[in-house]
Scaffold this motif. Structure first.
Motif, PDB file in Angstrom:
ATOM      1  N   SER A 199      -5.875  -4.589 -53.484  1.00 48.12           N
ATOM      2  CA  SER A 199      -6.285  -4.499 -54.890  1.00 48.12           C
ATOM      3  C   SER A 199      -7.795  -4.638 -55.084  1.00 48.12           C
ATOM      4  O   SER A 199      -8.308  -4.304 -56.148  1.00 48.12           O
ATOM      5  CB  SER A 199      -5.566  -5.559 -55.722  1.00 48.12           C
ATOM      6  OG  SER A 199      -5.978  -6.854 -55.329  1.00 48.12           O
ATOM      7  N   VAL A 200      -8.506  -5.148 -54.081  1.00 48.48           N
ATOM      8  CA  VAL A 200      -9.948  -5.363 -54.228  1.00 48.48           C
ATOM      9  C   VAL A 200     -10.783  -4.510 -53.283  1.00 48.48           C
ATOM     10  O   VAL A 200     -12.016  -4.535 -53.348  1.00 48.48           O
ATOM     11  CB  VAL A 200     -10.326  -6.850 -54.049  1.00 48.48           C
ATOM     12  CG1 VAL A 200      -9.495  -7.724 -54.986  1.00 48.48           C
ATOM     13  CG2 VAL A 200     -10.177  -7.295 -52.603  1.00 48.48           C
ATOM     14  N   LYS A 201     -10.129  -3.766 -52.414  1.00 46.98           N
ATOM     15  CA  LYS A 201     -10.870  -2.938 -51.454  1.00 46.98           C
ATOM     16  C   LYS A 201     -11.764  -1.948 -52.188  1.00 46.98           C
ATOM     17  O   LYS A 201     -11.331  -1.296 -53.139  1.00 46.98           O
ATOM     18  CB  LYS A 201      -9.894  -2.191 -50.542  1.00 46.98           C
ATOM     19  CG  LYS A 201      -9.308  -3.045 -49.446  1.00 46.98           C
ATOM     20  CD  LYS A 201      -8.363  -2.249 -48.554  1.00 46.98           C
ATOM     21  CE  LYS A 201      -7.767  -3.125 -47.468  1.00 46.98           C
ATOM     22  NZ  LYS A 201      -6.769  -2.385 -46.644  1.00 46.98           N
ATOM     23  N   GLY A 202     -13.005  -1.852 -51.721  1.00 49.72           N
ATOM     24  CA  GLY A 202     -13.961  -0.951 -52.356  1.00 49.72           C
ATOM     25  C   GLY A 202     -14.691  -1.555 -53.537  1.00 49.72           C
ATOM     26  O   GLY A 202     -15.664  -0.977 -54.027  1.00 49.72           O
ATOM     27  N   ARG A 203     -14.229  -2.710 -54.012  1.00 48.97           N
ATOM     28  CA  ARG A 203     -14.874  -3.364 -55.160  1.00 48.97           C
ATOM     29  C   ARG A 203     -15.488  -4.710 -54.776  1.00 48.97           C
ATOM     30  O   ARG A 203     -16.513  -5.108 -55.311  1.00 48.97           O
ATOM     31  CB  ARG A 203     -13.864  -3.585 -56.289  1.00 48.97           C
ATOM     32  CG  ARG A 203     -13.231  -2.316 -56.815  1.00 48.97           C
ATOM     33  CD  ARG A 203     -12.386  -2.583 -58.065  1.00 48.97           C
ATOM     34  NE  ARG A 203     -11.273  -3.484 -57.797  1.00 48.97           N
ATOM     35  CZ  ARG A 203     -11.060  -4.619 -58.461  1.00 48.97           C
ATOM     36  NH1 ARG A 203     -11.892  -4.997 -59.416  1.00 48.97           N
ATOM     37  NH2 ARG A 203     -10.015  -5.369 -58.170  1.00 48.97           N
ATOM     38  N   PHE A 204     -14.838  -5.427 -53.881  1.00 48.30           N
ATOM     39  CA  PHE A 204     -15.295  -6.757 -53.476  1.00 48.30           C
ATOM     40  C   PHE A 204     -15.837  -6.695 -52.049  1.00 48.30           C
ATOM     41  O   PHE A 204     -15.325  -5.948 -51.205  1.00 48.30           O
ATOM     42  CB  PHE A 204     -14.141  -7.762 -53.505  1.00 48.30           C
ATOM     43  CG  PHE A 204     -13.631  -8.117 -54.872  1.00 48.30           C
ATOM     44  CD1 PHE A 204     -13.987  -7.412 -56.009  1.00 48.30           C
ATOM     45  CD2 PHE A 204     -12.747  -9.177 -55.026  1.00 48.30           C
ATOM     46  CE1 PHE A 204     -13.500  -7.740 -57.268  1.00 48.30           C
ATOM     47  CE2 PHE A 204     -12.239  -9.528 -56.265  1.00 48.30           C
ATOM     48  CZ  PHE A 204     -12.621  -8.803 -57.383  1.00 48.30           C
ATOM     49  N   THR A 205     -16.847  -7.526 -51.789  1.00 53.85           N
ATOM     50  CA  THR A 205     -17.408  -7.634 -50.443  1.00 53.85           C
ATOM     51  C   THR A 205     -17.599  -9.096 -50.090  1.00 53.85           C
ATOM     52  O   THR A 205     -18.235  -9.841 -50.843  1.00 53.85           O
ATOM     53  CB  THR A 205     -18.755  -6.911 -50.349  1.00 53.85           C
ATOM     54  OG1 THR A 205     -18.596  -5.539 -50.728  1.00 53.85           O
ATOM     55  CG2 THR A 205     -19.293  -6.983 -48.919  1.00 53.85           C
ATOM     56  N   ILE A 206     -17.063  -9.486 -48.946  1.00 49.39           N
ATOM     57  CA  ILE A 206     -17.227 -10.853 -48.464  1.00 49.39           C
ATOM     58  C   ILE A 206     -18.306 -10.863 -47.391  1.00 49.39           C
ATOM     59  O   ILE A 206     -18.412  -9.928 -46.589  1.00 49.39           O
ATOM     60  CB  ILE A 206     -15.899 -11.430 -47.927  1.00 49.39           C
ATOM     61  CG1 ILE A 206     -16.031 -12.923 -47.655  1.00 49.39           C
ATOM     62  CG2 ILE A 206     -15.413 -10.669 -46.694  1.00 49.39           C
ATOM     63  CD1 ILE A 206     -14.687 -13.607 -47.361  1.00 49.39           C
TER      64      ILE A 206
END
Length: 118
Positions: free
Chosen positions: A62-69
């Motif tokens: 659900s967060v791939k491409g939007r969130f970066t750790i």
């Protein structure tokens, strides 16, 4: 014992960005992994993203491409850059650290609220 302190939560409009940070009380090279979970009201706590000591990352779909750790080794911290936020990202975000010494030890932060408005 490992203490984790989160910061950076808040209120943002849909489409906006926030950056969460989690500071550890130990050298993060001693930790096998650090990451973020989140828990929305009435729901279970789910993995958002995790990064290992070697730099490998894993994200919830659900967060791939939007969130970066990412890790900041100099500050003994891990960050979560959240872009294109959606109302369904609203939750309490918890920092997690894992250490493998004879067994797996898991440490949690107290959480930081992220609210995304429409």
């Amino acid at each position: 014992q490992v203490q984790l302190v989160e910061s950076g939560g808040g209120l943002v409009q849909a489409g906006g960005s926030l950056r969460l940070s989690c500071a550890a009380s130990v050298n993060i090279f001693s930790l096998n992994a650090m990451g973020w979970y989140r828990q929305a009201p009435g729901k279970q706590r789910d993995l958002v993203a995790i990064i290992t000591s070697s730099g490998s990352t894993n994200y919830d779909d659900s967060v791939k491409g939007r969130f970066t750790i990412s890790r900041d080794n100099a500050k003994n911290a891990v960050a979560l850059q959240m872009n294109s936020l959606k109302p369904e990202d609203t939750a309490v975000y918890y920092c997690i650290a894992k250490r493998l010494i004879g067994g797996e030890y898991v440490y949690w932060g107290r959480g930081t609220q992220v609210t995304v408005s429409t």
